[in-house]
Design an enzyme around this catalytic site. Sequence first.
Site, PDB file in Angstrom:
ATOM      1  CD  GLU A  90      -2.802  -0.958   2.523  1.00 21.61           C
ATOM      2  OE1 GLU A  90      -2.868   0.120   3.153  1.00 21.61           O
ATOM      3  OE2 GLU A  90      -3.440  -1.967   2.833  1.00 21.61           O
ATOM      4  CB  CYS A 103       2.309   7.335   3.319  1.00 23.97           C
ATOM      5  SG  CYS A 103       2.630   6.115   4.593  1.00 23.97           S
ATOM      6  CB  CYS A 110       5.723  -5.355   9.417  1.00 28.26           C
ATOM      7  SG  CYS A 110       6.782  -4.529  10.630  1.00 28.26           S
ATOM      8  CB  CYS A 114       3.168  -2.661  16.505  1.00 29.93           C
ATOM      9  SG  CYS A 114       4.869  -2.084  16.548  1.00 29.93           S
ATOM     10  CB  CYS A 117       0.521  -2.152  13.365  1.00 32.47           C
ATOM     11  SG  CYS A 117       1.014  -1.819  11.662  1.00 32.47           S
ATOM     12  N   GLY A 157       5.679  -2.032   6.860  1.00 32.27           N
ATOM     13  CA  GLY A 157       7.054  -2.452   7.095  1.00 32.27           C
ATOM     14  C   GLY A 157       7.815  -1.592   8.075  1.00 32.27           C
ATOM     15  CD  GLU A 158      11.297  -0.351  11.892  1.00 34.31           C
ATOM     16  OE1 GLU A 158      10.235   0.079  12.380  1.00 34.31           O
ATOM     17  OE2 GLU A 158      12.289   0.371  11.719  1.00 34.31           O
ATOM     18  CB  SER A 189       8.041   6.330  10.957  1.00 34.19           C
ATOM     19  OG  SER A 189       7.490   5.935  12.185  1.00 34.19           O
ATOM     20  CB  SER A 212       6.723   4.165  16.663  1.00 29.44           C
ATOM     21  OG  SER A 212       6.603   4.510  15.309  1.00 29.44           O
ATOM     22  CG  LEU A 213       8.138   7.043  23.280  1.00 27.08           C
ATOM     23  CD1 LEU A 213       9.317   6.115  23.451  1.00 27.08           C
ATOM     24  CD2 LEU A 213       8.536   8.464  23.676  1.00 27.08           C
ATOM     25  CG  HIS A 214       3.225   4.130  19.800  1.00 30.73           C
ATOM     26  ND1 HIS A 214       2.941   5.309  19.156  1.00 30.73           N
ATOM     27  CD2 HIS A 214       3.538   3.256  18.792  1.00 30.73           C
ATOM     28  CE1 HIS A 214       3.069   5.166  17.848  1.00 30.73           C
ATOM     29  NE2 HIS A 214       3.437   3.936  17.605  1.00 30.73           N
ATOM     30  CG  ASN A 288      -6.262   5.047  11.793  1.00 30.73           C
ATOM     31  OD1 ASN A 288      -7.317   5.642  11.644  1.00 30.73           O
ATOM     32  ND2 ASN A 288      -5.114   5.483  11.316  1.00 30.73           N
ATOM     33  CB  CYS A 331      -1.133   1.175   9.210  1.00 31.65           C
ATOM     34  SG  CYS A 331      -1.111   2.759  10.037  1.00 31.65           S
TER      35      CYS A 331
END
Length: 340
Positions: A90, A103, A110, A114, A117, A157-158, A189, A212-214, A288, A331
């Site tokens: 995507e 994006c 991935c 997470c 995600c 993906g990372e 990111s 990405s701390l979160h 999301n 995502c």
Amino acid sequence: MTDLRSMTEAELKDAAKDLGQPAYRGAQLFEWLQKKKIRDLDEARNLPQVFRNALRQNFTLSTLTVHTLQISKDGTRKYLFLLPDGQAIESVFMPYDYGSTVCVSSQVGCRMGCRFCASTLNGLSRNLLPGEMLEQIFRIEEETAQKVDHVVVMGMGEPLDNLENLIRFIRLVSDPRGKNLSQRNITVSTCGLVPQIARLAEEKLGITLALSLHAPDDELRKTMMPVANRYTIAETLAACDDYFRKTGRRMSYEYSLVRGSNDGEEHAQALAKLLKGKNCHVNLIPVNPVTERGFEASQEAAVLHFQKTLEKYGINATIRKRMGADIDGACGQLRRRLLQ
Ligand code: SAH
């Protein structure tokens, strides 16, 4: 076999020489691939037929095709692209006031896991080539007939799990003889792969790194992101400080807000304490909801309060504008529907 769109001008010149052509043929090819964005070598009309044939025998050329395009009321366009091997990724086009942003995905799937995600639900299929990252931008420019001037590597993906291809992509997309996108307009990111952050810092690129701390503490972060079992927040932030020291680029921290989990006043205070004195920016993202995951987005009042608390402590924070919510904006969700 090597993908031609993933090669630098110098490498293409060498390849031309190896195939018995003068070096300038390689430079011409670079321009066809990176500036004129050709999909097929036969479009490179000023290259001799024998050179094109030899290239075809020795190299591949990555091209993407649009499988599905969803267009939102707000102008966001979400693409599901097919790769040559039938895999799908995507990419999203967002027309902002300051210019259009794409994006980009960096992997098919991935393996970071997470919990909130959708991209990681089926694990990792494979890394994307630099040329396949470029193609996402090129096909979107072609389809929209608009110039893309900002890139965020925040798709599937990372990116730091595909670090060498990522670095190559950044160098190619910012090459003055190619797309010539300013590195300042690129944000990458990461969920926080500490050794790779250190390695990226050594490249001294002009890009922005977003972490990405979160969550403001390790225990809570572990419930959201498996990577928190490998690296503590303290060592991750130390790597980010080092990234800033080495590159002079201000860090960006992403914080997805999950209702009743990490969105309280105490979390905002703890986050402010963590980031105190750092030259950084916080991006707040109401999560999301992903069907398979069961996380709920924070209420608007909680999001605003969280931002206010951070600002009270002198931490600069913005709330990410929600775009494309009507078109599976979250995502990895479009691809999931295709796979089912
Ligand atoms: N692997 C990279 C880039 C991926 S996505 C990373 O982890 O940073 C870009 C951002 O969107 C990350 O901050 C990621 O944690 C976040 N994200 C993923 N799924 C989300 C969801 N359902 N809601 C809100 N943010 C999400």
